[in-house]
Design a protein around this motif. Structure first.
Motif, PDB file in Angstrom:
ATOM      1  N   ARG A   1       2.747  11.482   7.315  1.00 41.12           N
ATOM      2  CA  ARG A   1       3.040  11.206   5.904  1.00 41.12           C
ATOM      3  C   ARG A   1       3.255  12.493   5.116  1.00 41.12           C
TER       4      ARG A   1
ATOM      5  N   ILE B   1       0.832  -1.206   0.000  1.00 42.45           N
ATOM      6  CA  ILE B   1       0.000   0.000   0.000  1.00 42.45           C
ATOM      7  C   ILE B   1       0.866   1.254   0.000  1.00 42.45           C
ATOM      8  N   LEU B   2       1.911   1.262   0.812  1.00 44.20           N
ATOM      9  CA  LEU B   2       2.767   2.443   0.883  1.00 44.20           C
ATOM     10  C   LEU B   2       3.604   2.614  -0.382  1.00 44.20           C
TER      11      LEU B   2
ATOM     12  N   PRO C   1       6.852   7.342   2.587  1.00 41.00           N
ATOM     13  CA  PRO C   1       6.107   6.200   3.140  1.00 41.00           C
ATOM     14  C   PRO C   1       6.974   5.222   3.912  1.00 41.00           C
TER      15      PRO C   1
ATOM     16  N   ASP D   1       1.083  14.141  -0.957  1.00 46.87           N
ATOM     17  CA  ASP D   1       1.594  13.035  -0.147  1.00 46.87           C
ATOM     18  C   ASP D   1       0.472  12.340   0.615  1.00 46.87           C
ATOM     19  N   GLY D   2       0.436  11.027   0.483  1.00 45.21           N
ATOM     20  CA  GLY D   2      -0.511  10.239   1.271  1.00 45.21           C
ATOM     21  C   GLY D   2      -1.911  10.147   0.721  1.00 45.21           C
TER      22      GLY D   2
ATOM     23  N   LEU E   1      -1.609  10.456   9.131  1.00 46.44           N
ATOM     24  CA  LEU E   1      -1.625  11.069   7.801  1.00 46.44           C
ATOM     25  C   LEU E   1      -0.811  12.353   7.791  1.00 46.44           C
TER      26      LEU E   1
ATOM     27  N   SER F   1       1.385   9.484  -5.196  1.00 45.32           N
ATOM     28  CA  SER F   1       1.743  10.828  -4.750  1.00 45.32           C
ATOM     29  C   SER F   1       2.647  11.516  -5.755  1.00 45.32           C
TER      30      SER F   1
ATOM     31  N   LEU G   1      -3.300   7.935  -1.325  1.00 48.64           N
ATOM     32  CA  LEU G   1      -3.820   6.573  -1.195  1.00 48.64           C
ATOM     33  C   LEU G   1      -4.103   6.236   0.266  1.00 48.64           C
ATOM     34  N   LEU G   2      -3.262   6.716   1.175  1.00 50.55           N
ATOM     35  CA  LEU G   2      -3.473   6.458   2.599  1.00 50.55           C
ATOM     36  C   LEU G   2      -4.744   7.143   3.102  1.00 50.55           C
TER      37      LEU G   2
ATOM     38  N   ASP H   1       1.193   4.178  -2.593  1.00 51.97           N
ATOM     39  CA  ASP H   1       0.970   5.553  -2.166  1.00 51.97           C
ATOM     40  C   ASP H   1       2.087   6.465  -2.674  1.00 51.97           C
ATOM     41  N   GLU H   2       3.324   5.979  -2.623  1.00 50.41           N
ATOM     42  CA  GLU H   2       4.453   6.773  -3.109  1.00 50.41           C
ATOM     43  C   GLU H   2       4.320   7.041  -4.598  1.00 50.41           C
TER      44      GLU H   2
END
Length: 297
Positions: free
Chosen positions: A156, A19-20, A161, A44-45, A153, A27, A47-48, A23-24
């Motif tokens: 992040r 996931i991270l 991530p 940044d973040g 969050l 982002s 997806l989180l 996310d990267e």
């Protein structure tokens, strides 16, 4: 049980890393998006945020609502989920505002909305009994789930991530250290009326392993390409020790909720581990510690 824990824990770590990683990438792809920056202040973040609002908050709030009902407190699942999501949104969109006053006003407005909705919903039967405790349960979801997930969050926003992964692994290292130390040499009970299985030896074992994990992961962070992800080893070790305490406190807070509800686990979603709350109880209260530690660099 231990085997199930190891299998589930390994799968969760793999899922977190995946996931991270995503996310990267997302982002980076949205870095130049004016729309995204106007809404949340930074890409940044992203997806989180979606994961927190769409998956974690509903699951955690559903379990919290069940525990509150088990303790005799009215807690409609939909309202509890709404409160948690409002907490996340209020915290996470704060960086989008140039004015600190506006950011605080957004938080106050979100709290006002949750409080107002809670009072209206819980008093709609034209009765008074239980309204205050039920409203308190709704506000607990806003703060305990929403605001504290939002704190992660915010972390992040300041780092990549992989530092986030390191911080979470450090918190869970305290759980692992406490578990095995307590099982092997635990003799003196920590808080027997609340969590009979926890011992002082386990607490110190968890703190020690978290400090070691924090130091090692900080040393490894120098290899990351982004300078903002570099964490001094001494700071990482010291933060790990503090996270060991914060993680234990988070575990005890959930134990208080479970004992009030008369349940052993918050749910049965994760084989060998129980519910989502049983996994995230220690990281939830650790988010602000991580944020402040990173601002000490």
């Amino acid at each position: 049980m231990l085997r199930q824990r190891l299998v589930t824990g390994t799968l969760l770590i793999i899922g977190l890393i995946a996931i991270l990683w995503g996310d990267e990438r997302l982002s980076d792809a949205l870095r130049e998006s004016e729309i995204v920056r106007s809404i949340i202040g930074t890409s940044d973040g992203v997806l989180l945020i979606a994961l927190a609002i769409g998956v974690l908050a509903p699951l955690l709030a559903r379990e919290l609502a069940a525990m509150l009902r088990g303790a005799g407190i009215a807690a409609p699942t939909a309202l509890t989920v709404f409160a948690a999501i409002m907490g996340i949104v209020a915290v996470r969109i704060a960086p989008a505002f140039d004015s600190a006053i506006t950011a605080v006003a957004v938080m106050v407005t979100a709290l006002w909305a949750v409080l107002s909705c809670a009072i209206i919903v819980h008093s709609r039967g034209a009765h008074i009994v239980g309204v205050v405790s039920a409203t308190g349960g709704t506000l607990l979801s806003f703060a305990y789930i929403g605001v504290l997930l939002g704190a992660w969050l915010l972390v992040r926003c300041d780092v990549g991530p992989w530092v986030l992964v390191g911080a979470m692994l450090t918190v869970k290292a305290s759980d692992i250290g406490a578990y095995f130390t307590g099982m092997s040499i635990g003799r003196h009970k920590l808080i027997p009326w609340l969590s009979p299985a926890k011992s002082w030896e386990g607490l110190f074992g968890g703190i020690a392993l978290a400090a070691v994990a924090g130091g090692l992961l900080s040393w490894w962070s120098d290899a990351l390409p982004d300078p903002r992800d570099h964490v001094p080893v001494l700071l990482g070790a010291a933060t790990g020790a503090v996270l060991g305490v914060a993680g234990t406190f988070g575990d005890l807070v959930e134990s208080l909720l479970k004992r009030s509800a008369g349940v052993k686990d918050s749910g049965q979603v994760l084989p060998g581990m129980g519910g989502v709350f049983d996994v995230l109880d220690s990281p939830l209260l650790a988010g602000p510690v991580v944020w402040w530690a990173l601002h000490l660099r």
